[in-house]
Motif scaffolding. Sequence first.
Motif, PDB file in Angstrom:
ATOM      1  N   VAL A 155       5.257  21.872  24.019  1.00 19.09           N
ATOM      2  CA  VAL A 155       4.709  20.543  23.729  1.00 19.09           C
ATOM      3  C   VAL A 155       5.830  19.538  23.516  1.00 19.09           C
ATOM      4  N   ASP A 156       6.858  19.942  22.787  1.00 18.18           N
ATOM      5  CA  ASP A 156       7.991  19.041  22.578  1.00 18.18           C
ATOM      6  C   ASP A 156       8.715  18.755  23.895  1.00 18.18           C
ATOM      7  N   GLY A 157       8.793  19.774  24.762  1.00 19.04           N
ATOM      8  CA  GLY A 157       9.399  19.549  26.072  1.00 19.04           C
ATOM      9  C   GLY A 157       8.601  18.580  26.913  1.00 19.04           C
ATOM     10  N   LEU A 158       7.290  18.669  26.849  1.00 15.95           N
ATOM     11  CA  LEU A 158       6.422  17.722  27.557  1.00 15.95           C
ATOM     12  C   LEU A 158       6.570  16.316  26.995  1.00 15.95           C
ATOM     13  N   ARG A 159       6.708  16.214  25.686  1.00 12.60           N
ATOM     14  CA  ARG A 159       6.833  14.892  25.057  1.00 12.60           C
ATOM     15  C   ARG A 159       8.118  14.197  25.513  1.00 12.60           C
ATOM     16  N   TRP A 160       9.213  14.948  25.541  1.00 17.36           N
ATOM     17  CA  TRP A 160      10.464  14.358  26.023  1.00 17.36           C
ATOM     18  C   TRP A 160      10.351  13.972  27.493  1.00 17.36           C
ATOM     19  N   LEU A 161       9.690  14.841  28.270  1.00 17.14           N
ATOM     20  CA  LEU A 161       9.567  14.607  29.703  1.00 17.14           C
ATOM     21  C   LEU A 161       8.733  13.362  29.999  1.00 17.14           C
ATOM     22  N   THR A 162       7.591  13.233  29.366  1.00  9.89           N
ATOM     23  CA  THR A 162       6.738  12.073  29.641  1.00  9.89           C
ATOM     24  C   THR A 162       7.392  10.778  29.159  1.00  9.89           C
ATOM     25  N   ALA A 163       8.165  10.862  28.082  1.00  8.42           N
ATOM     26  CA  ALA A 163       8.850   9.661  27.591  1.00  8.42           C
ATOM     27  C   ALA A 163       9.941   9.204  28.543  1.00  8.42           C
ATOM     28  N   ALA A 164      10.435  10.125  29.395  1.00  9.68           N
ATOM     29  CA  ALA A 164      11.502   9.776  30.339  1.00  9.68           C
ATOM     30  C   ALA A 164      10.972   9.105  31.598  1.00  9.68           C
ATOM     31  N   ALA A 165       9.653   9.008  31.759  1.00  8.44           N
ATOM     32  CA  ALA A 165       9.075   8.411  32.964  1.00  8.44           C
ATOM     33  C   ALA A 165       9.372   6.916  33.029  1.00  8.44           C
TER      34      ALA A 165
END
Length: 432
Positions: A19-29
């Motif tokens: 979940v934390d990995g997804l949060r960082w990933l979506t914030a990088a969009a």
Amino acid sequence: MTTPEAAVVAVDEVEGLAVDGLRWLTAAARETADGGLAWTTRPSDDELDPMLYSGTAGIIPVLLEAWRHFGDDSYADTALRAARGLMDSVDGIDDDSLYFGRTGMAVVLRAVHDELGDTAAGVAADRALERVRSRFDGTCWGELFELMGGNAGIGIGALLAGDAELAVLAMEPYVRAAEQTSAGVQWAHRAGAGSRLHHVSHGTLGIVLALARVGRATGRADLVELALTGAADVVARDQAAPEGFLVPHSTPQYRPDVIEPISYGWCHGPAGDAQAFRLLRDITSDPVWSAFADRCWHTVTHSGLPQRLRPGFWDNNGRCCGTAGVLALACDRIAEQHDRYDFAHVLVEDLAARAVRDIDGARWSNSEYRATPSDLEPCTGWAMGNAGIVRELLRFVRLSRGGDPRYAFTWPDQPPVRVRATIRPSCSDATS
């Protein structure tokens, strides 16, 4: 039969890391002009990257996985916005390949259409494939002639995207270009190459995988037979019989100044070789291919990875040539053969230990011992970054809880698992 073992990292913690990995990933969009989303290879980059290998096309599949895994429509909404951004790139890229170009984009857009009902994504996938077809010169699409950047990847991608005719068109040149060896056949990965590469990403086994898959799906027995002849050449190069399976990167060694002669990951090692052998097992029903896959796994688990035994040994966490790619095979084996979870736990523990976690989420830095500093900037995409790692962590969580081992998006060169019985969890409810 798989027996539950105590997890070093509790399953809930692994899920939280994902979940934390997804949060960082979506914030990088990055938001595109029409309200879509797109990613750069690294957050500090300026140029948007649409590729399956390292950019937006490779990130959308993990969003589909997260949507399926959590039942959270926000991930589906993000995938739809990312597909919108990807549609804008279909006509603007000068590459037709699976991993680096238009075919990979078409495969992902077709998946968005099929999974989320987005008709615009389906139309864009068709447009991308028509563009690919129009650029075929009768032999190839460019300099590369292998899985990642050439015909083999275009063949698999076209098949998955619904264009079997284009898939066959892409594969037939391998019949003419096959080079006879003492044990089988091989191919040059590009025109004029002096070395012959042997593994999945740029070598013979990647071509074998594509020939077998397209040949079986289209009733072309000659393509399947050619695949088996190519596999025979690679098998004859094995240096770890009878227990293991280990073939050098290339013959003669390609770019020996920068490339190790032996690797263990998906791209140039037994973790990827085993995926090709799994496919040949499924297509031929010949148990010899299961035996070769088992030997690959023996070599992987006795290699010392994921320890970083020396500078340059196992310094990548990602899906292409790192720990996440080995975890994918570990979970395939758990699902199909009821393997123990021991080595999967080792891999997950290593990924958890190497994650950088803060208020922004979680991400992973790979290492390059020849650079200063050696810790590289975290990447976003499938090959080296968060998308590929998170995808495998989510699947590990599902398996550990006795859930579905199948992916929401089946990767083109990773055969779907043959599920024969319920998968027992790896740890008790008390630890998960």
